[in-house]
Design a protein around this motif. Structure first.
Motif, mmCIF file in Angstrom:
data_model
loop_
_atom_site.group_PDB
_atom_site.id
_atom_site.type_symbol
_atom_site.label_atom_id
_atom_site.label_comp_id
_atom_site.label_asym_id
_atom_site.label_seq_id
_atom_site.Cartn_x
_atom_site.Cartn_y
_atom_site.Cartn_z
ATOM 1 N N GLN A 160 6.450 -4.422 -5.600
ATOM 2 C CA GLN A 160 6.651 -3.607 -4.407
ATOM 3 C C GLN A 160 5.557 -3.938 -3.390
ATOM 4 O O GLN A 160 4.382 -4.054 -3.732
ATOM 5 N N VAL A 161 5.964 -4.060 -2.146
ATOM 6 C CA VAL A 161 5.040 -4.435 -1.084
ATOM 7 C C VAL A 161 4.243 -3.222 -0.644
ATOM 8 O O VAL A 161 4.804 -2.177 -0.290
ATOM 9 N N VAL A 162 2.895 -3.359 -0.675
ATOM 10 C CA VAL A 162 2.000 -2.319 -0.161
ATOM 11 C C VAL A 162 0.899 -2.987 0.652
ATOM 12 O O VAL A 162 0.618 -4.174 0.491
ATOM 13 N N GLN A 163 0.294 -2.224 1.521
ATOM 14 C CA GLN A 163 -0.842 -2.693 2.325
ATOM 15 C C GLN A 163 -0.529 -4.011 3.038
ATOM 16 O O GLN A 163 -1.208 -5.026 2.861
ATOM 17 N N LEU A 164 0.498 -3.986 3.839
ATOM 18 C CA LEU A 164 0.924 -5.178 4.584
ATOM 19 C C LEU A 164 0.138 -5.257 5.894
ATOM 20 O O LEU A 164 0.134 -4.317 6.687
ATOM 21 N N ASN A 165 -0.530 -6.393 6.092
ATOM 22 C CA ASN A 165 -1.304 -6.629 7.329
ATOM 23 C C ASN A 165 -0.987 -8.023 7.861
ATOM 24 O O ASN A 165 -0.796 -8.978 7.076
ATOM 25 N N LYS A 166 -0.954 -8.121 9.161
ATOM 26 C CA LYS A 166 -0.742 -9.417 9.825
ATOM 27 C C LYS A 166 -1.907 -9.661 10.773
ATOM 28 O O LYS A 166 -2.184 -8.855 11.650
ATOM 29 N N ARG A 167 -2.584 -10.785 10.588
ATOM 30 C CA ARG A 167 -3.704 -11.141 11.457
ATOM 31 C C ARG A 167 -3.929 -12.646 11.419
ATOM 32 O O ARG A 167 -3.689 -13.289 10.394
ATOM 33 N N ALA A 168 -4.395 -13.147 12.541
ATOM 34 C CA ALA A 168 -4.744 -14.571 12.670
ATOM 35 C C ALA A 168 -3.594 -15.474 12.248
ATOM 36 O O ALA A 168 -3.786 -16.512 11.596
ATOM 37 N N GLY A 169 -2.381 -15.067 12.593
ATOM 38 C CA GLY A 169 -1.235 -15.905 12.283
ATOM 39 C C GLY A 169 -0.856 -15.947 10.826
ATOM 40 O O GLY A 169 -0.067 -16.803 10.408
ATOM 41 N N MET A 170 -1.380 -15.051 10.014
ATOM 42 C CA MET A 170 -1.056 -14.966 8.586
ATOM 43 C C MET A 170 -0.715 -13.516 8.225
ATOM 44 O O MET A 170 -1.125 -12.579 8.923
#
Length: 411
Positions: free
Chosen positions: A41-51
């Motif tokens: 299960q997906v938790v703590q999803l973050n997007k930064r610096a193109g990743m």
């Protein structure tokens, strides 16, 4: 430094591996691992610096791994999504951490989840976890109720308020836990186990309000279902609404349609119980009154019978019979005595007639020799000058034989 041992088993306190060498060895080993499909299960999803960086948590246990991926690979996935990920394990030597580099995400569809739940239901049913003979009867009036619910949830309010409205003295041991999401299974299982171990708790309620099928998935989790099945304390489950049916409903000792229904089931209504007590007392009083009335009527009927109205009637007949028998007995004894007296008189006359005394009275005498007392029956038995005793009817006297007479011949 001298040459390092080629293998880990060859290391010694004198010849250890440096951290950098061990980290490089681990990275080398992990690099050889092929890509793997992982479910979580997906938790703590973050997007930064193109990743994109996220945590992939196991759906049954408190285990997680870090995952990195290109944002385009994620698509429309959001936190809480149940996914299958194709990733390659990567070990970062400098930080000593393991990470998955994902190149594909696939969301697990609702239909597939429901199919898995149905398969699990059949497996658990075959083991007998849902059998009716495993169900434990709920106590009539528990002193302490264990409640597992969400934090500041309406379910908690519904259970506590409605239960105390029915029975104000009821006590609660409340455990507020996550009731959806990745932590729900572990926290609910731990709370149930803790309350089951408390000897004061007589019944456990697991309550949650309504929600989507995805929100209720933790309550169909195999480990949570088995944890509830292992409880010695009766468990009441109030998950979702009337139409929701997680597997936890099937293993619980009682399935309530709503948290309010659970409150009504775990404690009796004090007003209703008082009404029942009053009704029971009324019925008992009426039954006793009717019984006493019937017994009084039967007693009056018995007392009105002639034998009890005049008890001497019962013995008068026997008294007359005894008097008659006594009179008969007297007559019989008197007749017997009279007959006996007549017989005695007759026998006495016969005896008197045959008695020597009667013969003497007719003038006869009995002569005995004085010398030896022998009765003289013939004159030959005495001689002159013998002394004899003569017995007559009215006495006796002595005489002396002058001369015996010659006996006469008899013809």
């Amino acid at each position: 430094m001298t040459d390092l041992p080629a293998r880990a088993i060859e290391t010694t306190p004198e010849h250890p591996w440096p951290v950098r060498h061990l980290s490089a060895k681990i990275a080398e080993y992990v690099h050889k691992m092929p890509g793997v499909w992982v479910e979580g299960q997906v938790v703590q999803l973050n997007k930064r610096a193109g990743m994109a960086f996220l945590t992939l948590r196991d759906v049954d246990a408190d285990v997680s791994l870090s995952v990195s991926a290109q944002p385009r690979v994620l698509g429309e996935l959001t936190e809480g999504a149940h996914v299958v990920v194709h990733a390659t394990p990567t070990f970062w030597s400098k930080r000593g951490t393991l990470q998955l580099q994902a190149d594909e995400f696939r969301a697990v569809g609702l239909g597939e989840l429901l199919a898995r739940i149905e398969h699990l239901r059949r497996v658990l049913a075959a083991e007998g976890l849902f059998d009716a003979d495993r169900k434990v009867a709920l106590p009539f009036l528990p002193g302490v109720v264990g409640l597992v619910c969400g934090r500041d949830s309406k379910a908690e309010h519904d259970v506590v308020v409605n239960a105390r409205a029915r029975w104000p003295q009821v006590l609660f041991e409340i455990r507020e836990v996550a009731v959806q999401g990745v932590r729900a299974v572990a926290e609910v299982s731990a709370a149930v186990a803790e309350l089951d171990a408390d000897p004061r708790v007589e019944v456990i309620v697991v309550a949650r309000g309504g929600g989507s099928v995805e929100d209720l998935l933790p309550f169909s989790n195999e480990s949570l279902v088995r944890a509830v099945a292992a409880c010695r304390t009766p468990v009441v489950v109030a998950i979702g609404h009337e139409t929701d049916a997680p597997l936890l409903d099937l293993v619980a000792d009682y399935r309530a349609s709503t948290p309010t229904d659970a409150a009504k089931r775990i404690v009796p209504d004090v007003g209703e119980e008082r009404t029942r007590v009053t009704q029971a007392r009324t019925r008992v009083r009426a039954a006793i009154t009717q019984l006493l009335r019937g017994e009084a009527e039967r007693l009056a009927a018995v007392r009105s019978r002639p034998v009890l109205a005049r008890p001497e009637n019962l013995i008068e007949g026997y008294e007359l019979e005894v008097a008659r028998l006594r009179a008969d007995a007297r007559r019989s004894v008197a007749d017997t005595l009279r007959a006996g007296a007549a017989d005695v008189e007759r026998l006495a006359a016969q005896v008197r007639a045959l008695s020597p005394a009667a013969t003497l009275e007719r003038g006869y005498a009995v002569v005995q020799r004085v010398a030896d007392g022998a009765v003289v029956r013939s004159s030959d038995e005495v001689a002159a000058h013998d002394r004899v005793l003569v017995r007559v009817a009215s006495g006796r006297f002595e005489a002396e034989v002058v001369e015996p007479a010659t006996p006469r011949a008899t013809t």
